[in-house]
Design an enzyme around this catalytic site. Structure first.
Site, PDB file in Angstrom:
ATOM      1  N   TRP A 136      13.499  62.114  90.391  1.00 15.70           N
ATOM      2  CA  TRP A 136      12.697  63.006  90.894  1.00 15.70           C
ATOM      3  C   TRP A 136      12.569  63.394  92.332  1.00 15.70           C
ATOM      4  CZ3 TRP A 136       8.300  63.316  93.880  1.00 15.70           C
ATOM      5  CH2 TRP A 136       7.322  64.362  93.814  1.00 15.70           C
TER       6      TRP A 136
ATOM      7  N   LEU B 271     -10.152  50.369  76.742  1.00 15.46           N
ATOM      8  CA  LEU B 271      -8.585  50.375  76.775  1.00 15.46           C
ATOM      9  C   LEU B 271      -8.123  49.131  77.540  1.00 15.46           C
ATOM     10  CD1 LEU B 271      -6.031  52.204  76.492  1.00 15.46           C
ATOM     11  CD2 LEU B 271      -6.144  52.780  78.940  1.00 15.46           C
TER      12      LEU B 271
ATOM     13  N   TRP C  77      14.526  43.222  90.943  1.00 14.42           N
ATOM     14  CA  TRP C  77      14.805  42.614  92.308  1.00 14.42           C
ATOM     15  C   TRP C  77      16.342  43.066  92.752  1.00 14.42           C
ATOM     16  CZ3 TRP C  77      11.087  40.412  94.342  1.00 14.42           C
ATOM     17  CH2 TRP C  77       9.965  39.999  93.622  1.00 14.42           C
TER      18      TRP C  77
ATOM     19  N   HIS D  90       8.646  56.923  93.621  1.00 17.02           N
ATOM     20  CA  HIS D  90       7.705  55.971  93.083  1.00 17.02           C
ATOM     21  C   HIS D  90       6.210  56.188  93.444  1.00 17.02           C
ATOM     22  CE1 HIS D  90      10.885  53.968  91.949  1.00 17.02           C
ATOM     23  NE2 HIS D  90      11.417  53.347  92.957  1.00 17.02           N
TER      24      HIS D  90
ATOM     25  N   GLU E  79       7.828  53.235  66.938  1.00  8.68           N
ATOM     26  CA  GLU E  79       8.475  54.442  66.815  1.00  8.68           C
ATOM     27  C   GLU E  79       9.023  54.782  68.149  1.00  8.68           C
ATOM     28  OE1 GLU E  79       8.750  56.365  64.114  1.00  8.68           O
ATOM     29  OE2 GLU E  79       7.927  54.815  62.841  1.00  8.68           O
TER      30      GLU E  79
ATOM     31  N   ASP F 232      10.565  56.083  83.523  1.00 10.06           N
ATOM     32  CA  ASP F 232      11.789  56.226  84.263  1.00 10.06           C
ATOM     33  C   ASP F 232      11.805  57.721  84.899  1.00 10.06           C
ATOM     34  OD1 ASP F 232      14.166  55.495  85.150  1.00 10.06           O
ATOM     35  OD2 ASP F 232      15.217  55.705  83.096  1.00 10.06           O
ATOM     36  N   GLY F 233      12.601  57.578  85.917  1.00 10.15           N
ATOM     37  CA  GLY F 233      12.981  58.951  86.591  1.00 10.15           C
ATOM     38  C   GLY F 233      12.393  59.261  87.917  1.00 10.15           C
ATOM     39  N   ASN F 234      11.626  58.515  88.544  1.00  8.41           N
ATOM     40  CA  ASN F 234      10.993  58.525  89.730  1.00  8.41           C
ATOM     41  C   ASN F 234      12.190  58.893  90.926  1.00  8.41           C
ATOM     42  OD1 ASN F 234       8.482  57.800  88.710  1.00  8.41           O
ATOM     43  ND2 ASN F 234       8.589  55.663  89.491  1.00  8.41           N
TER      44      ASN F 234
END
Ligand code: FPP
Length: 239
Positions: free
Chosen positions: A20, A126, A64, A32, A192, A15-17
């Site tokens: 920013w 990964l 959306w 983004h 956590e 979150d926070g794009n």
């Protein structure tokens, strides 16, 4: 992955794009773009912290509701991301999966996702899962609709996750808000939780290392007791 490390599952709500970008006088789309650039260093650092599964929340089913241009920008970024990264993932042993609905994102993106998943299917280092047009509630409903007869917890989890991904060990949200926003609700039962004010585009491998240090100090009891009083493994809940 290094074999002496635990096989952790980290989920990140990136979150926070928007904030920013706004703080820099830039359009939200630039935030983004910066958010996409912040992903690679975290993906590369993750296996060294014992993270075997990394799930990134890139587009929620509720996104959306955003303006059409922002939605179109996020779709284009996802397309570009898969185009740019797939062959590197295949080389680096990263298996890519996309979790979420495929029926609303357009046939071109859906085809690209299927191709990226097929090309990286053998990755062992990964498991990178991108949650895209994803809703945890929708996953739970879909699992309930699919399931029938004598349903075990393990079988239900397989339906909810779609790919049998393990429970979440850590759930991290950047950007300062403290909520789950319909992300991995079932999988987070004993996760956590970590919340940081850092905006996603600024989140770095050093920040990840800090989170992992704090994680190593947390005591996980899974509803039991810590130390010698803890139940023997045989008494833990069978899924
Ligand atoms: C939240 O920022 C960000 C999202 C909508 C999800 C994260 C998206 C990216 C990192 C880019 C797309 C990723 C891929 C792989 C294509 P926000 O817009 O909610 O920020 P704000 O809360 O500051 O407005």
């Amino acid at each position: 992955m290094q074999s002496n490390l635990p096989n952790l599952h980290l989920g990140i709500i990136m979150d926070g794009n928007g904030r920013w970008a706004t703080a820099r006088g830039l359009p939200r789309g630039k935030g983004h773009e910066a958010g996409v650039s912040a992903i690679r260093p975290i993906v590369e650092a993750a296996p060294d912290h014992g993270i075997g599964t990394l799930t990134l929340y890139a587009f929620s089913s509720d996104n959306w509701r955003r303006p059409e241009t922002e939605v179109a920008g996020l779709m284009a970024l996802m397309q570009g991301y898969l185009g740019d990264e797939t062959s590197a993932f295949a080389r680096q042993g990263i298996r890519l999966s996309v979790v979420g609905r495929r029926d609303r994102i357009g046939p071109k993106l859906a085809r690209l996702i299927a191709r990226s998943e097929a090309e990286t299917a053998k990755g062992q280092r990964l498991h990178l899962r991108i949650a895209f047009d994803y809703s945890a509630r929708e996953r739970l409903l879909a699992a309930a609709r699919e399931g029938h007869g004598a349903m075990t917890e393990r079988a239900f989890a397989r339906l909810v996750t779609g790919d049998g991904a393990p429970d979440l060990d850590l759930l991290l949200r950047t950007g300062g808000e403290k909520r789950l926003s319909d992300f991995l609700l079932w999988e987070s039962a004993y996760a956590e939780l970590f919340f940081t004010g850092r905006m996603w585009p600024d989140f770095s491998p050093a920040d990840l290392a800090g989170v992992m240090r704090e994680f190593s100090r947390r005591q996980r009891r899974f509803g039991g007791l810590a130390g010698p009083a803890a139940a023997a493994p045989g008494l833990t809940r069978a899924a």
